[in-house]
Design an enzyme around this catalytic site. Structure first.
Site, PDB file in Angstrom:
ATOM      1  N   GLY A  15     -27.837  -6.979  18.447  1.00 45.92           N
ATOM      2  CA  GLY A  15     -27.749  -7.248  17.192  1.00 45.92           C
ATOM      3  C   GLY A  15     -26.189  -7.342  17.007  1.00 45.92           C
ATOM      4  O   GLY A  15     -25.764  -8.412  16.793  1.00 45.92           O
ATOM      5  N   ASP A  52     -33.103 -21.176  23.000  1.00 40.66           N
ATOM      6  CA  ASP A  52     -32.269 -20.371  21.950  1.00 40.66           C
ATOM      7  C   ASP A  52     -31.009 -21.132  21.742  1.00 40.66           C
ATOM      8  O   ASP A  52     -30.375 -21.404  22.561  1.00 40.66           O
ATOM      9  CB  ASP A  52     -31.927 -19.008  23.010  1.00 40.66           C
ATOM     10  CG  ASP A  52     -31.235 -18.070  21.846  1.00 40.66           C
ATOM     11  OD1 ASP A  52     -31.260 -18.172  20.832  1.00 40.66           O
ATOM     12  OD2 ASP A  52     -30.498 -17.259  22.664  1.00 40.66           O
ATOM     13  N   SER A 107     -29.579  -9.932  24.056  1.00 41.91           N
ATOM     14  CA  SER A 107     -28.567 -10.442  23.024  1.00 41.91           C
ATOM     15  C   SER A 107     -27.346  -9.574  23.243  1.00 41.91           C
ATOM     16  O   SER A 107     -26.715  -9.711  24.233  1.00 41.91           O
ATOM     17  CB  SER A 107     -29.196 -10.196  21.695  1.00 41.91           C
ATOM     18  OG  SER A 107     -28.358 -10.626  20.722  1.00 41.91           O
ATOM     19  N   TYR A 108     -26.926  -8.906  21.943  1.00 45.47           N
ATOM     20  CA  TYR A 108     -25.589  -8.150  22.143  1.00 45.47           C
ATOM     21  C   TYR A 108     -25.720  -6.900  22.988  1.00 45.47           C
ATOM     22  O   TYR A 108     -24.756  -6.381  23.487  1.00 45.47           O
ATOM     23  CB  TYR A 108     -25.269  -7.645  20.872  1.00 45.47           C
ATOM     24  CG  TYR A 108     -23.756  -7.256  20.756  1.00 45.47           C
ATOM     25  CD1 TYR A 108     -22.899  -8.183  20.664  1.00 45.47           C
ATOM     26  CD2 TYR A 108     -23.392  -5.845  20.721  1.00 45.47           C
ATOM     27  CE1 TYR A 108     -21.431  -7.913  20.673  1.00 45.47           C
ATOM     28  CE2 TYR A 108     -22.192  -5.433  20.834  1.00 45.47           C
ATOM     29  CZ  TYR A 108     -21.302  -6.623  20.870  1.00 45.47           C
ATOM     30  OH  TYR A 108     -19.852  -6.129  21.084  1.00 45.47           O
ATOM     31  N   HIS A 160     -34.770 -16.750  22.139  1.00 45.64           N
ATOM     32  CA  HIS A 160     -33.869 -15.762  22.387  1.00 45.64           C
ATOM     33  C   HIS A 160     -34.886 -14.488  22.774  1.00 45.64           C
ATOM     34  O   HIS A 160     -34.051 -13.556  23.485  1.00 45.64           O
ATOM     35  CB  HIS A 160     -33.295 -15.265  20.778  1.00 45.64           C
ATOM     36  CG  HIS A 160     -32.055 -14.498  20.879  1.00 45.64           C
ATOM     37  ND1 HIS A 160     -30.776 -14.758  21.515  1.00 45.64           N
ATOM     38  CD2 HIS A 160     -31.974 -13.243  20.237  1.00 45.64           C
ATOM     39  CE1 HIS A 160     -29.919 -13.659  21.510  1.00 45.64           C
ATOM     40  NE2 HIS A 160     -30.561 -12.858  20.895  1.00 45.64           N
TER      41      HIS A 160
END
Length: 476
Positions: A90, A397, A186-187, A449
Site C-alpha cells: 500500500g 503492471d 507492492s510496498y 500488479h
C-alpha cells in the site's frame, strides 16, 4: 480432511500448557490455539476441509497494539512443509482482503460477493500460510495509543512485524523449527526485506531472542528503490503508449527522481501520466476496468488524491496505493463487514477497529512517514548472508513496472549465473527469468500488479519452484 500436525511442542514443557483434544482431527492443540480456530465461516466450501485459525497477537502491551492474522495449515503434510508469511503493501492495504481472499488463500471471494469458493491454486498446497494485516491502522489491526499512527514508518512496521512473529510462534510453537520464508507484493517490497534483515540480525543474539529459521524471501512487483521505480513507471507508460513522446521527453527534462522532493514542473509532468491512468487500470494496463460505480469512484479518487504535500523544498513525490483492484475490493469489503463473518474469524472482538473494514486505508498515504529511499543495500547484505531471494514481476503492471525492477536488480551488480531466457507453463511461455549469484528475477507474462490474481496457475508454479528449490521449466 487435510492431514494435521502431530503434537510437537519444542522448548515448552507440556505440563505448563492447557490442551484441547480434537477427536475428529486425531491431534492435540494448545487451548490458546484452539480458541483461534475458525469454525462455521459463512460461505466456506465444505470440500476439501481446511484447518485455519485467526485472531489477534499483541505486539506492544503498554500501547495496546495488536495485529490481526489468518493462518491456514498446509493442505497436506503440514508438519513437514515450511511456514510462509504473506504481507501486502500500500502502504495501508490488507493481506486479508488481497492475499488471503483474492489472490493465494484457499478461499476466494466469489465475484458476486455472496460467499467463498475453493481456490485450487492456493499456496497452502505448498506451505503453511500465514497472512498478517500490517501495520496498525490496516484492516482489523489496531492500537489503543492514537499517537502510534503518526509514527508509522518502515522501521516501526518491521519491529511490530517481528514482535508479531515471535509472539505468534509462542502461540503456535509446533512451527518454531520449520523453514521460514517471507513473501509479499507492492510496498511489501520494503516490508519483506526489512523484516528479513531484522530476523537475520536478531538471530545473531540468541541469548536475548528466539531463533527463527529464516531461509529467504520472495517479493512480487515490489517497490524497491524510488529512483529506479519512478524511472521505470515513466518509461513504462511511454513505451506502452499510455503517454506521448512529448510528455515523456518533458519528464526526462524536468524530473530528478534521485531526490525526495520534486519540483512543481515534475509534479505537473507526472500528473499527466496519472491522468491517463484514470481511464485504464494502472495495476493491469490490458485488463478491462471495473464497471461497478462504487468501486470505480474509489479508483478515481485514489488516483486524484495522489498529489503530494507541499514541503519547504517544493513538493513531495506523488504516491498511489499499491495493490488496489476495484471490483474484487468491493466484494471483499462487502464480505468482511458482515458481523457473522467477523464473529467467525474473531475480528474486531473488542470494538477497537473504528468504522467499516476496508481493503485499503487510503488515508495512510498522507500519514505514513516515507523515510527509506532504497532497500537495495539490504539485498546486498542478505545475498552475502546466503538467503534465498527471488523477485517476480507481472509484466502488465503500470504501478511498479517490470522495467523498474530490472533496473533495481541490475544495480546490485551481482555476477550473472544464467542469462535471460523463457520459462514455460502448459506449453506456453509463462515469462522470462534471469539468475544472478544469490538472486533470481522472474517475469510473469500477462500478469498485472497482483500476479496470483491474474495468473494463479503460473503463480503456484512459481512459489512451488521457489520453496522446493526446483528450476523453472525451460522447455515446453
Amino acid at each position: 480432511m487435510a492431514s494435521a500436525p502431530k503434537a510437537f511442542i519444542p522448548f515448552i514443557h507440556l505440563s505448563s500448557l492447557c490442551f484441547f483434544i480434537s477427536i475428529e482431527a486425531s491431534q492435540i492443540y494448545p487451548q490458546e490455539q484452539e480458541q483461534d480456530r475458525v469454525l462455521n465461516l459463512p460461505g466456506q466450501p465444505s470440500n476439501p476441509s481446511v484447518s485455519h485459525f485467526s485472531g489477534y497477537i499483541t505486539v506492544h502491551q503498554d500501547h495496546g497494539r495488536a495485529l490481526f492474522y489468518w493462518f491456514f495449515e498446509a493442505q497436506t503434510q503440514p508438519t513437514k512443509k515450511p511456514l510462509l508469511l504473506w504481507l501486502n503493501g500500500g502502504p495501508g492495504c490488507s493481506s486479508i482482503g488481497y492475499g488471503a481472499a483474492v489472490e493465494l488463500g484457499p478461499f476466494k471471494i466469489k465475484t458476486n460477493g455472496t460467499g467463498l469458493e475453493f481456490n485450487k491454486y492456493a499456496w497452502n498446497t505448498e506451505a503453511n500460510l500465514l497472512f498478517l494485516e500490517s501495520p496498525i491502522g490496516v484492516g482489523f489491526s489496531y492500537t489503543n495509543t492514537s499517537s502510534d499512527l503518526s509514527k508509522l514508518d518502515d522501521v516501526f512496521v518491521a519491529d511490530d512485524a517481528y514482535n508479531f512473529l515471535v509472539n505468534w510462534l509462542k502461540r503456535f510453537p509446533q512451527y518454531q523449527a520449520h523453514d521460514f520464508y517471507i513473501a509479499g507484493e507492492s510496498y511489501a517490497g520494503h516490508y519483506v526485506p526489512q523484516l528479513a534483515e531484522l530476523v537475520y540480525d536478531r538471530n545473531k543474539d540468541l541469548d536475548t531472542n528466539p531463533f527463527i529459521n529464516l531461509k529467504g524471501f520472495i517479493v512480487g512487483n515490489p517497490e524497491t528503490d524510488d529512483f529506479y521505480d519512478m524511472k521505470g513507471l515513466a518509461e513504462y507508460a511511454w513505451s506502452h503508449a499510455v503517454v506521448s513522446d512529448q510528455v515523456y521527453e518533458r519528464i526526462n527534462r524536468v524530473c530528478n527522481f534521485k531526490v525526495w522532493s520534486w519540483t512543481r514542473e515534475c509534479v505537473e509532468a507526472m500528473n499527466v501520466v496519472y491522468q491517463q491512468y484514470r481511464e485504464i487500470d494502472i495495476y493491469n494496463i490490458y485488463a478491462p476496468t471495473c464497471i461497478i460505480d462504487r468501486a470505480s469512484s474509489l479508483t478515481l479518487s485514489r488516483i486524484s488524491n495522489s498529489n503530494p504535500k507541499v514541503d519547504k523544498n517544493g513538493f513531495r513525490r506523488m504516491r498511489i496505493l499499491g495493490g488496489y483492484d476495484p471490483c474484487f475490493s468491493t466484494y471483499a469489503e462487502d464480505y468482511f463487514n458482515r458481523m457473522d463473518v467477523q464473529t467467525s474469524i474473531h475480528a474486531n472482538t473488542s470494538g477497537k477497529t473504528k468504522g467499516n473494514w476496508r481493503v485499503c486505508n487510503g488515508s495512510m498515504l498522507g500519514t505514513y512517514n516515507f523515510t527509506v529511499f532504497s532497500v537495495l543495500p539490504i539485498y546486498i547484505k542478505l545475498v552475502k548472508a546466503g538467503l534465498k531471494i527471488w523477485v517476480y514481476s507481472g509484466d502488465a503492471d503500470g504501478r511498479v513496472p517490470v522495467i523498474g525492477s530490472r533496473y533495481c536488480m541490475e544495480a546490485l551488480g551481482l555476477p550473472l549465473k544464467s542469462p535471460w531466457h523463457s520459462w514455460y507453463h502448459n506449453n506456453q511461455v509463462g515469462g522470462r527469468f534471469v539468475e544472478y549469484e544469490g538472486l533470481t528475477l522472474v517475469t510473469v507474462r500477462g500478469a498485472g500488479h497482483l500476479v496470483a490474481l491474474d495468473k494463479p496457475s503460473e503463480a503456484l508454479l512459481l512459489i512451488s519452484s521457489f520453496l522446493l528449490g526446483h528450476d523453472l521449466p525451460t522447455q515446453k
